[in-house]
Design a protein around this motif. Structure first.
Motif, PDB file in Angstrom:
ATOM      1  N   LYS A 267      -4.460  -3.398  -0.737  1.00 63.76           N
ATOM      2  CA  LYS A 267      -3.132  -3.112  -0.197  1.00 63.76           C
ATOM      3  C   LYS A 267      -2.239  -4.331   0.015  1.00 63.76           C
ATOM      4  N   LYS A 268      -2.831  -5.465   0.278  1.00 61.65           N
ATOM      5  CA  LYS A 268      -2.056  -6.620   0.726  1.00 61.65           C
ATOM      6  C   LYS A 268      -0.998  -7.047  -0.285  1.00 61.65           C
ATOM      7  N   LYS A 269      -1.351  -7.101  -1.550  1.00 59.86           N
ATOM      8  CA  LYS A 269      -0.416  -7.558  -2.576  1.00 59.86           C
ATOM      9  C   LYS A 269       0.804  -6.649  -2.657  1.00 59.86           C
ATOM     10  N   ALA A 270       0.577  -5.339  -2.567  1.00 53.37           N
ATOM     11  CA  ALA A 270       1.686  -4.382  -2.642  1.00 53.37           C
ATOM     12  C   ALA A 270       2.618  -4.526  -1.447  1.00 53.37           C
ATOM     13  N   VAL A 271       2.053  -4.783  -0.274  1.00 51.28           N
ATOM     14  CA  VAL A 271       2.877  -4.955   0.928  1.00 51.28           C
ATOM     15  C   VAL A 271       3.738  -6.200   0.812  1.00 51.28           C
ATOM     16  N   GLU A 272       3.144  -7.285   0.380  1.00 48.96           N
ATOM     17  CA  GLU A 272       3.865  -8.550   0.344  1.00 48.96           C
ATOM     18  C   GLU A 272       4.901  -8.606  -0.774  1.00 48.96           C
ATOM     19  N   SER A 273       4.833  -7.678  -1.717  1.00 51.42           N
ATOM     20  CA  SER A 273       5.848  -7.620  -2.771  1.00 51.42           C
ATOM     21  C   SER A 273       7.068  -6.804  -2.347  1.00 51.42           C
ATOM     22  N   ASN A 274       6.968  -6.111  -1.220  1.00 49.23           N
ATOM     23  CA  ASN A 274       8.081  -5.320  -0.691  1.00 49.23           C
ATOM     24  C   ASN A 274       8.604  -6.033   0.555  1.00 49.23           C
ATOM     25  N   GLN A 275       9.665  -6.812   0.405  1.00 54.71           N
ATOM     26  CA  GLN A 275      10.121  -7.689   1.471  1.00 54.71           C
ATOM     27  C   GLN A 275      10.548  -6.922   2.719  1.00 54.71           C
ATOM     28  N   ASN A 276      11.299  -5.845   2.543  1.00 53.94           N
ATOM     29  CA  ASN A 276      11.756  -5.073   3.701  1.00 53.94           C
ATOM     30  C   ASN A 276      10.586  -4.434   4.442  1.00 53.94           C
ATOM     31  N   ALA A 277       9.624  -3.917   3.679  1.00 57.71           N
ATOM     32  CA  ALA A 277       8.446  -3.312   4.305  1.00 57.71           C
ATOM     33  C   ALA A 277       7.653  -4.359   5.077  1.00 57.71           C
ATOM     34  N   LYS A 278       7.584  -5.558   4.544  1.00 58.05           N
ATOM     35  CA  LYS A 278       6.831  -6.620   5.219  1.00 58.05           C
ATOM     36  C   LYS A 278       7.512  -7.037   6.525  1.00 58.05           C
ATOM     37  N   ILE A 279       8.848  -7.077   6.514  1.00 56.73           N
ATOM     38  CA  ILE A 279       9.579  -7.418   7.743  1.00 56.73           C
ATOM     39  C   ILE A 279       9.316  -6.373   8.824  1.00 56.73           C
ATOM     40  N   LEU A 312       5.929   2.184   3.874  1.00 56.80           N
ATOM     41  CA  LEU A 312       4.647   1.776   4.456  1.00 56.80           C
ATOM     42  C   LEU A 312       3.640   2.929   4.442  1.00 56.80           C
ATOM     43  N   ILE A 313       4.136   4.152   4.565  1.00 63.69           N
ATOM     44  CA  ILE A 313       3.248   5.322   4.466  1.00 63.69           C
ATOM     45  C   ILE A 313       2.737   5.466   3.036  1.00 63.69           C
ATOM     46  N   ASP A 314       3.638   5.282   2.060  1.00 61.31           N
ATOM     47  CA  ASP A 314       3.231   5.371   0.656  1.00 61.31           C
ATOM     48  C   ASP A 314       2.186   4.314   0.308  1.00 61.31           C
ATOM     49  N   LEU A 315       2.288   3.153   0.942  1.00 62.46           N
ATOM     50  CA  LEU A 315       1.343   2.064   0.688  1.00 62.46           C
ATOM     51  C   LEU A 315       0.037   2.233   1.463  1.00 62.46           C
ATOM     52  N   ARG A 316      -0.067   3.316   2.226  1.00 61.40           N
ATOM     53  CA  ARG A 316      -1.256   3.642   3.029  1.00 61.40           C
ATOM     54  C   ARG A 316      -1.528   2.580   4.095  1.00 61.40           C
ATOM     55  N   PRO A 334      11.096  14.985  20.728  1.00 66.48           N
ATOM     56  CA  PRO A 334       9.840  15.102  19.971  1.00 66.48           C
ATOM     57  C   PRO A 334       9.482  13.790  19.277  1.00 66.48           C
ATOM     58  N   TYR A 335       8.199  13.482  19.272  1.00 67.37           N
ATOM     59  CA  TYR A 335       7.688  12.264  18.645  1.00 67.37           C
ATOM     60  C   TYR A 335       6.622  12.628  17.611  1.00 67.37           C
ATOM     61  N   ASN A 336       6.425  11.718  16.666  1.00 68.34           N
ATOM     62  CA  ASN A 336       5.314  11.825  15.723  1.00 68.34           C
ATOM     63  C   ASN A 336       4.297  10.733  16.027  1.00 68.34           C
ATOM     64  N   VAL A 337       3.028  11.046  15.804  1.00 70.31           N
ATOM     65  CA  VAL A 337       1.954  10.075  16.026  1.00 70.31           C
ATOM     66  C   VAL A 337       1.606   9.407  14.698  1.00 70.31           C
ATOM     67  N   TYR A 338       1.533   8.080  14.723  1.00 68.14           N
ATOM     68  CA  TYR A 338       1.180   7.314  13.530  1.00 68.14           C
ATOM     69  C   TYR A 338      -0.034   6.437  13.820  1.00 68.14           C
ATOM     70  N   TYR A 339      -0.761   6.154  12.758  1.00 68.99           N
ATOM     71  CA  TYR A 339      -1.907   5.248  12.850  1.00 68.99           C
ATOM     72  C   TYR A 339      -1.640   4.058  11.936  1.00 68.99           C
ATOM     73  N   LEU A 340      -1.802   2.861  12.462  1.00 69.05           N
ATOM     74  CA  LEU A 340      -1.567   1.632  11.713  1.00 69.05           C
ATOM     75  C   LEU A 340      -2.895   1.026  11.276  1.00 69.05           C
ATOM     76  N   ASP A 341      -3.011   0.738   9.995  1.00 71.84           N
ATOM     77  CA  ASP A 341      -4.199   0.062   9.481  1.00 71.84           C
ATOM     78  C   ASP A 341      -4.250  -1.336  10.097  1.00 71.84           C
ATOM     79  N   TYR A 342      -5.160  -1.538  11.056  1.00 69.23           N
ATOM     80  CA  TYR A 342      -5.164  -2.800  11.800  1.00 69.23           C
ATOM     81  C   TYR A 342      -5.475  -4.003  10.920  1.00 69.23           C
ATOM     82  N   ALA A 343      -6.046  -3.775   9.731  1.00 76.42           N
ATOM     83  CA  ALA A 343      -6.328  -4.896   8.830  1.00 76.42           C
ATOM     84  C   ALA A 343      -5.052  -5.540   8.307  1.00 76.42           C
ATOM     85  N   CYS A 344      -3.914  -4.859   8.488  1.00 77.50           N
ATOM     86  CA  CYS A 344      -2.651  -5.384   7.961  1.00 77.50           C
ATOM     87  C   CYS A 344      -2.215  -6.655   8.678  1.00 77.50           C
TER      88      CYS A 344
END
Length: 423
Positions: A267-279, A312-316, A334-344
């Motif tokens: 996952k890391k490479k895909a995240v770092e190639s998307n600048q807005n998602a990384k911010i 970020l959801i698409d990138l899992r 109303p709120y939605n519950v999200y889980y963050l991959d802590y390895a990120c």
């Protein structure tokens, strides 16, 4: 392959009128015949004591055929072909499966959906489309395409194996998945764990490898995705063997270390190639992982269409776990519950100087959403994010930050807070 005179005859009759080159249907248009008369003359000169000139002429007719090819799809002819096809192979219903629908450009999706509807809706064909909800559009405003609930019926697969909501179902699924995969390596070795009377592996098979806390962790960390589960399991087992411990089961530390390793690979490479998602991810890491020591958090439902969040959801990296939960400090919203991959956290700009080696031990994963009802990302977070990305400006009417990516601003140039016209 279809055989038989019936199948051959109807396909042949269709081809008399149309052509299919593997990508396009073409119908042969009107054929015109033109006759051209070609006149030619040949002459020769014989020089001698008695000069002689001879000549002859001839006239020939040449026929030229021209045809016009019109690219189009005849739905009536296609329907007729499919009807004969069903009769030829003697089937009652055909299932048409389309995967990776969301890879089609979103502006084309409704048009393709309309073509599918016109071609197959009257036939005994069931169409199943696998798509990502926030990257899918099946119908335009003018009702071109497939109507959800009318022409097609959606079913959410993402929420089926969420451990926090369905622990028993999730454990049973991954227990069977693990048994099936390991049996491919050595079926006789794992045969004692298979219950013949139930035609399924023993429900405690997965516990042979994982301690209770580690089992809970891997079922949450894999987020219901078989590929992630198997990859984390393999890495965790490798860690367990390399530790050369006297323990009989993989521990929590093995799972968390494996989760980080899998993130680095997948996952890391895909995240770092998307600048807005990384911010955005950096800001979430700071607020949720560093400050709250949590992986689960809430976001107001009105932000569920946020483009970067959905990236970020698409990138899992972020997983939607549950919709429509209340917040203790903000009743009625109303709120939605999200889980963050802590390895990120390994993608974070603050990784090297602020995250210590004990972070993985400090992070809490929960299976009761009531424990996180005060951990949320609010309007202030998104205003700050949009300002950092240059996606907002201050409204002259309500003094709030206008999100220029919001549908209200995009379509009507109005503030997404006070709904007044803004420039």
């Amino acid at each position: 392959m279809v055989t038989g005179n019936g199948a051959v005859s109807f396909i042949a009759s269709f081809r008399k009128q149309s052509q299919f080159d593997g990508q396009h249907f073409k119908r042969i248009g009107n054929v015109e015949f033109n006759v051209h008369e070609i006149k030619s003359m040949a002459a020769s000169l014989n020089i001698s004591l008695s000069p002689e000139v001879t000549g002859n002429g001839e006239s020939t007719k040449e026929t030229q055929t021209t045809s016009q090819q019109l690219k189009y799809i005849s739905f009536s002819e296609m329907s007729e072909v499919m009807t004969h096809f069903f009769e030829s192979i003697n089937v009652d219903r055909l299932f048409f499966l389309i995967d990776e629908w969301s890879e089609i450009p979103i502006q084309i999706q409704p048009l393709l959906a309309e073509l599918l509807k016109r071609a197959f809706i009257t036939l005994k064909i069931t169409i199943k489309i696998a798509a990502i909800p926030n990257r899918t559009r099946l119908m335009l405003d003018n009702r071109t395409g497939l109507e959800d609930g009318g022409d097609i019926f959606g079913h959410q697969l993402d929420y089926r194996f969420i451990y926090e909501l369905h622990p028993d179902v999730t454990k049973k699924f991954f227990n069977e998945l693990l048994y099936n995969q390991l049996s491919l390596i050595n079926k006789s070795l794992f045969k004692p764990f298979f219950e013949q009377s139930l035609s399924q592996p023993n429900q405690s098979f997965i516990n042979v490898f994982l301690a209770n806390q580690a089992l809970r962790e891997i079922l949450i960390a894999s987020a219901g995705i078989p590929r992630d589960f198997l990859s984390i399991f393999i890495n965790a087992y490798t860690n367990f063997v390399n530790r050369n411990t006297t323990q009989k089961h993989m521990a929590l530390t093995d799972i968390r270390t494996a989760t980080v390793a899998w993130y680095e690979v997948d996952k890391k490479k895909a995240v770092e190639s998307n600048q807005n998602a990384k911010i955005m991810l950096d800001k979430i890491i700071k607020e949720i992982i560093l400050d709250k020591k949590s992986c689960h958090f809430l976001i107001p439902e009105k932000y569920e269409t946020n483009t970067i969040l959905n990236d970020l959801i698409d990138l899992r990296i972020i997983h939607l776990r549950k919709r429509g939960i209340s917040h203790k400090g903000n009743k009625g919203v109303p709120y939605n519950v999200y889980y963050l991959d802590y390895a990120c956290y390994t993608s974070s700009n603050v990784y090297h100087n602020k995250i210590n080696s004990n972070l993985l031990n400090d992070i809490e994963t929960v299976d009761d959403f009531r424990e996180i009802r005060r951990i949320s990302l609010e309007e202030k977070f998104f205003d700050s994010l949009n300002a950092e990305l240059g996606n907002s400006f201050r409204c002259s009417h309500c003094n709030m930050m206008v999100d220029i990516t919001h549908a209200a601003y995009i379509k009507q140039k109005i503030c997404n807070h006070c709904y007044e016209k803004v420039e």
